[in-house]
Design a protein around this motif. Structure first.
Motif, PDB file in Angstrom:
ATOM      1  N   THR A  94       0.839  -1.198   0.000  1.00 21.24           N
ATOM      2  CA  THR A  94       0.000   0.000   0.000  1.00 21.24           C
ATOM      3  C   THR A  94       0.873   1.247   0.000  1.00 21.24           C
ATOM      4  OG1 THR A  94      -0.119  -0.007   2.415  1.00 21.24           O
ATOM      5  CG2 THR A  94      -1.913  -1.105   1.228  1.00 21.24           C
ATOM      6  N   LYS A  95       0.237   2.365  -0.279  1.00 25.92           N
ATOM      7  CA  LYS A  95       0.936   3.651  -0.283  1.00 25.92           C
ATOM      8  C   LYS A  95       0.033   4.687   0.373  1.00 25.92           C
ATOM      9  CE  LYS A  95       3.138   6.928  -3.490  1.00 25.92           C
ATOM     10  NZ  LYS A  95       3.408   7.201  -4.932  1.00 25.92           N
ATOM     11  N   ILE A  96       0.528   5.286   1.447  1.00 23.89           N
ATOM     12  CA  ILE A  96      -0.230   6.304   2.169  1.00 23.89           C
ATOM     13  C   ILE A  96      -0.181   7.618   1.393  1.00 23.89           C
ATOM     14  CG2 ILE A  96      -0.321   7.679   4.288  1.00 23.89           C
ATOM     15  CD1 ILE A  96      -1.270   4.805   4.628  1.00 23.89           C
ATOM     16  N   LEU A  97      -1.322   8.270   1.284  1.00 27.90           N
ATOM     17  CA  LEU A  97      -1.411   9.534   0.554  1.00 27.90           C
ATOM     18  C   LEU A  97      -1.747  10.682   1.500  1.00 27.90           C
ATOM     19  CD1 LEU A  97      -3.524   8.374  -2.539  1.00 27.90           C
ATOM     20  CD2 LEU A  97      -1.027   8.518  -2.365  1.00 27.90           C
ATOM     21  N   ASP A  98      -1.158  11.824   1.236  1.00 26.70           N
ATOM     22  CA  ASP A  98      -1.506  13.086   1.899  1.00 26.70           C
ATOM     23  C   ASP A  98      -1.640  12.918   3.419  1.00 26.70           C
ATOM     24  OD1 ASP A  98      -1.569  14.229  -0.666  1.00 26.70           O
ATOM     25  OD2 ASP A  98      -3.629  13.558  -0.952  1.00 26.70           O
ATOM     26  N   ASN A  99      -2.776  13.338   3.955  1.00 25.26           N
ATOM     27  CA  ASN A  99      -2.989  13.308   5.406  1.00 25.26           C
ATOM     28  C   ASN A  99      -3.963  12.201   5.810  1.00 25.26           C
ATOM     29  OD1 ASN A  99      -5.224  14.429   4.212  1.00 25.26           O
ATOM     30  ND2 ASN A  99      -5.488  16.070   5.725  1.00 25.26           N
ATOM     31  N   SER A 100      -3.920  11.078   5.094  1.00 24.32           N
ATOM     32  CA  SER A 100      -4.894  10.012   5.339  1.00 24.32           C
ATOM     33  C   SER A 100      -4.780   9.423   6.745  1.00 24.32           C
ATOM     34  CB  SER A 100      -4.753   8.905   4.289  1.00 24.32           C
ATOM     35  OG  SER A 100      -3.425   8.433   4.225  1.00 24.32           O
ATOM     36  N   LEU A 101      -3.570   9.347   7.294  1.00 20.19           N
ATOM     37  CA  LEU A 101      -3.409   8.801   8.646  1.00 20.19           C
ATOM     38  C   LEU A 101      -4.058   9.717   9.679  1.00 20.19           C
ATOM     39  CD1 LEU A 101       0.289   7.547   8.440  1.00 20.19           C
ATOM     40  CD2 LEU A 101      -1.801   6.179   8.303  1.00 20.19           C
ATOM     41  N   ASP A 102      -3.795  11.012   9.565  1.00 26.18           N
ATOM     42  CA  ASP A 102      -4.424  11.969  10.481  1.00 26.18           C
ATOM     43  C   ASP A 102      -5.941  11.933  10.360  1.00 26.18           C
ATOM     44  OD1 ASP A 102      -2.588  13.193  12.143  1.00 26.18           O
ATOM     45  OD2 ASP A 102      -1.945  14.633  10.628  1.00 26.18           O
ATOM     46  N   ARG A 103      -6.433  11.822   9.145  1.00 28.88           N
ATOM     47  CA  ARG A 103      -7.883  11.862   8.937  1.00 28.88           C
ATOM     48  C   ARG A 103      -8.569  10.621   9.499  1.00 28.88           C
ATOM     49  NH1 ARG A 103      -9.818  13.886   3.218  1.00 28.88           N
ATOM     50  NH2 ARG A 103     -11.715  14.090   4.463  1.00 28.88           N
ATOM     51  N   MET A 104      -7.921   9.472   9.412  1.00 30.84           N
ATOM     52  CA  MET A 104      -8.503   8.272  10.016  1.00 30.84           C
ATOM     53  C   MET A 104      -8.515   8.378  11.536  1.00 30.84           C
ATOM     54  SD  MET A 104      -7.428   4.945   7.711  1.00 30.84           S
ATOM     55  CE  MET A 104      -5.763   5.414   7.254  1.00 30.84           C
ATOM     56  N   LEU A 105      -7.419   8.883  12.100  1.00 31.93           N
ATOM     57  CA  LEU A 105      -7.365   9.080  13.550  1.00 31.93           C
ATOM     58  C   LEU A 105      -8.434  10.070  14.004  1.00 31.93           C
ATOM     59  CD1 LEU A 105      -3.527   9.234  14.275  1.00 31.93           C
ATOM     60  CD2 LEU A 105      -5.145   7.624  15.293  1.00 31.93           C
ATOM     61  N   GLU A 106      -8.522  11.183  13.301  1.00 29.60           N
ATOM     62  CA  GLU A 106      -9.510  12.206  13.653  1.00 29.60           C
ATOM     63  C   GLU A 106     -10.930  11.654  13.566  1.00 29.60           C
ATOM     64  OE1 GLU A 106      -8.578  15.233  10.860  1.00 29.60           O
ATOM     65  OE2 GLU A 106      -6.727  15.850  11.886  1.00 29.60           O
ATOM     66  N   TYR A 107     -11.159  10.796  12.577  1.00 26.10           N
ATOM     67  CA  TYR A 107     -12.499  10.235  12.408  1.00 26.10           C
ATOM     68  C   TYR A 107     -12.864   9.347  13.597  1.00 26.10           C
ATOM     69  CZ  TYR A 107     -16.593   8.146  10.295  1.00 26.10           C
ATOM     70  OH  TYR A 107     -17.891   7.746  10.060  1.00 26.10           O
ATOM     71  N   LEU A 108     -11.936   8.506  14.033  1.00 27.76           N
ATOM     72  CA  LEU A 108     -12.224   7.631  15.168  1.00 27.76           C
ATOM     73  C   LEU A 108     -12.404   8.427  16.457  1.00 27.76           C
ATOM     74  CD1 LEU A 108      -9.881   4.570  14.483  1.00 27.76           C
ATOM     75  CD2 LEU A 108     -12.365   4.670  14.269  1.00 27.76           C
ATOM     76  N   PHE A 109     -11.636   9.506  16.623  1.00 28.81           N
ATOM     77  CA  PHE A 109     -11.824  10.374  17.788  1.00 28.81           C
ATOM     78  C   PHE A 109     -13.207  11.025  17.764  1.00 28.81           C
ATOM     79  CE2 PHE A 109      -7.100  10.653  18.456  1.00 28.81           C
ATOM     80  CZ  PHE A 109      -7.117  10.291  19.797  1.00 28.81           C
ATOM     81  N   ALA A 110     -13.632  11.448  16.570  1.00 23.01           N
ATOM     82  CA  ALA A 110     -14.899  12.177  16.442  1.00 23.01           C
ATOM     83  C   ALA A 110     -16.116  11.259  16.429  1.00 23.01           C
ATOM     84  CB  ALA A 110     -14.883  13.022  15.166  1.00 23.01           C
ATOM     85  N   ASN A 111     -15.899   9.963  16.206  1.00 23.97           N
ATOM     86  CA  ASN A 111     -17.010   9.011  16.113  1.00 23.97           C
ATOM     87  C   ASN A 111     -16.759   7.849  17.073  1.00 23.97           C
ATOM     88  OD1 ASN A 111     -18.711   9.886  13.489  1.00 23.97           O
ATOM     89  ND2 ASN A 111     -16.528  10.234  13.110  1.00 23.97           N
ATOM     90  N   PRO A 112     -17.054   8.048  18.342  1.00 25.40           N
ATOM     91  CA  PRO A 112     -16.739   7.030  19.355  1.00 25.40           C
ATOM     92  C   PRO A 112     -17.487   5.718  19.167  1.00 25.40           C
ATOM     93  CG  PRO A 112     -18.111   8.773  20.283  1.00 25.40           C
ATOM     94  CD  PRO A 112     -17.675   9.245  18.935  1.00 25.40           C
ATOM     95  N   GLU A 113     -18.554   5.723  18.349  1.00 26.32           N
ATOM     96  CA  GLU A 113     -19.288   4.481  18.101  1.00 26.32           C
ATOM     97  C   GLU A 113     -18.596   3.603  17.060  1.00 26.32           C
ATOM     98  OE1 GLU A 113     -20.506   7.104  14.739  1.00 26.32           O
ATOM     99  OE2 GLU A 113     -20.006   7.352  16.856  1.00 26.32           O
ATOM    100  N   ALA A 114     -17.624   4.178  16.335  1.00 26.01           N
ATOM    101  CA  ALA A 114     -16.927   3.439  15.275  1.00 26.01           C
ATOM    102  C   ALA A 114     -15.817   2.587  15.873  1.00 26.01           C
ATOM    103  CB  ALA A 114     -16.360   4.407  14.241  1.00 26.01           C
ATOM    104  N   GLY A 115     -15.912   1.289  15.673  1.00 28.73           N
ATOM    105  CA  GLY A 115     -14.868   0.391  16.160  1.00 28.73           C
ATOM    106  C   GLY A 115     -13.699   0.299  15.210  1.00 28.73           C
ATOM    107  N   ALA A 116     -13.973   0.478  13.913  1.00 22.75           N
ATOM    108  CA  ALA A 116     -12.914   0.407  12.906  1.00 22.75           C
ATOM    109  C   ALA A 116     -13.317   1.237  11.702  1.00 22.75           C
ATOM    110  CB  ALA A 116     -12.664  -1.041  12.487  1.00 22.75           C
ATOM    111  N   ILE A 117     -12.309   1.706  10.990  1.00 24.52           N
ATOM    112  CA  ILE A 117     -12.543   2.495   9.781  1.00 24.52           C
ATOM    113  C   ILE A 117     -11.616   2.011   8.680  1.00 24.52           C
ATOM    114  CG2 ILE A 117     -10.932   4.267  10.597  1.00 24.52           C
ATOM    115  CD1 ILE A 117     -12.403   6.310   8.916  1.00 24.52           C
ATOM    116  N   GLY A 118     -12.124   2.034   7.457  1.00 24.19           N
ATOM    117  CA  GLY A 118     -11.316   1.715   6.288  1.00 24.19           C
ATOM    118  C   GLY A 118     -11.475   2.805   5.249  1.00 24.19           C
ATOM    119  N   PRO A 119     -10.394   3.182   4.555  1.00 22.80           N
ATOM    120  CA  PRO A 119     -10.471   4.241   3.553  1.00 22.80           C
ATOM    121  C   PRO A 119     -10.813   3.703   2.162  1.00 22.80           C
ATOM    122  CG  PRO A 119      -8.210   3.579   3.798  1.00 22.80           C
ATOM    123  CD  PRO A 119      -9.009   2.705   4.735  1.00 22.80           C
TER     124      PRO A 119
END
Length: 328
Positions: A94-119
């Motif tokens: 895989t290849k990480i693009l732009d700020n995808s890591l920050d955005r996934m972290l921010e999403y999990l912080f902002a959505n406490p009901e989410a156990g996992a996220i995939g881009p």
């Protein structure tokens, strides 16, 4: 004791040094603003993978398994050694693009009901990959294969339909383990990945157990990475395709019982009996007319191995009752 950090990124490598190095470079080029670590699990590589990775990235934590444990057990080793509050399972191709890591972290912080996220995942040519979905049934697997094929040939109608239907954040049953971020506690509470899966279906199984614990699984098309796909698998495609069927049978037995397995095996029996005859005839014709027969022989061998697997009696696994005939 080591101090906790925000994110642990776990990469399993098996003789893919070029892709793994590109993956790690993309992480540090687009690193998150929070503290993080990269844990590399080397799954018994016999090439120079580890030497190359350690030379360029001495800060990466490298763990050697000594043999190929499979995707699930190797990732479990990484999770158990992770210091992060959040864990990212990331394929080596895989290849990480732009700020995808920050955005996934921010999403999990902002959505406490989410156990996992995939881009959203694109292949090396920019084609959309089917990296999310509903829990598989015999019917849905056929439909998923058709959609996957249409995406592989860049069917714009299918792509546009999926992009529109799943625009932004969507509640789904599973996201691909090629790039799956979750809270470490969520993974531990779910019991980690099931080590009876050598490869394939382990991510779907994990997501199911996460959902059973009351969490939601989210796919977010606003976050994108590149996933070249199947780099290790292409080196031994025949065994990989057979492993897919092993995992499919194991998953079916685990969630749909003996009747589900019998139905699946009946379908596989018909499909690969026809394929065995078809590719056997094609192989003989190719040989008769002195044509290249590698493709027909490979497909003939795949049909033979799959039929042997279907006929093979299932052995017992403690706590579940099934082994699918595979040494673990």
């Amino acid at each position: 004791m080591s101090s906790p950090i925000a994110l642990s990124i776990i990469i399993v490598n098996f003789e893919t040094p070029d892709y793994t190095l590109e993956c790690i470079r993309s992480i540090f080029k687009n690193q998150p603003s929070s503290s993080f670590e990269v844990i590399l699990i080397d799954n018994g590589s016999e090439d120079r993978s580890l030497d190359l990775i350690r030379s360029e990235f001495p800060e990466v934590v490298c763990i050697e398994t000594g043999k190929n444990l499979g995707f699930a057990r190797a990732n479990n080793l990484g999770i158990n050694n992770a210091r992060g509050e959040f864990v990212l399972l990331l394929n080596s191709d895989t290849k990480i693009l732009d700020n995808s890591l920050d955005r996934m972290l921010e999403y999990l912080f902002a959505n406490p009901e989410a156990g996992a996220i995939g881009p959203r995942q694109l292949d090396g040519n920019g084609k959309l990959q089917l990296s999310w979905g509903g829990f598989p049934t015999l019917v849905s697997e056929v439909l998923r294969k058709l959609v996957h094929h249409r995406l592989s040939i860049n069917d714009l109608k299918i792509r546009d339909y999926l992009e529109e239907k799943y625009a932004g954040a969507s509640d789904v049953d599973w996201v691909s383990g090629s790039c799956l971020m979750a809270r470490k506690k969520t993974l531990l509470d779910a019991g980690l990945l099931d080590g009876h899966f050598f490869m394939y279906f382990e991510d779907i199984d994990l997501c199911r157990r996460i959902k059973d614990n009351g969490w939601r699984i989210h796919y977010n098309s606003d976050i994108t990475i590149v996933h070249y796909g199947g780099v290790s698998a292409k080196k031994n495609i025949l065994n990989v395709l057979v492993e897919y069927r092993h995992s499919q049978i194991y998953f079916t037995r685990k969630y749909y019982g003996l009747n589900g397995v019998l139905a699946l095996k009946a379908i596989l029996l018909v499909k690969y009996s026809v394929n065995f005859l078809r590719w056997g005839i094609t192989f003989m014709v190719d040989k008769l007319f002195r044509q290249k027969a590698q493709t027909s022989f490979a497909k003939l061998l795949l049909s033979k191995k799959t039929l042997e697997m279907v006929y093979k009696p299932e052995r017992v696994v403690p706590g579940l009752g099934l082994d699918c005939g595979r040494s673990l």
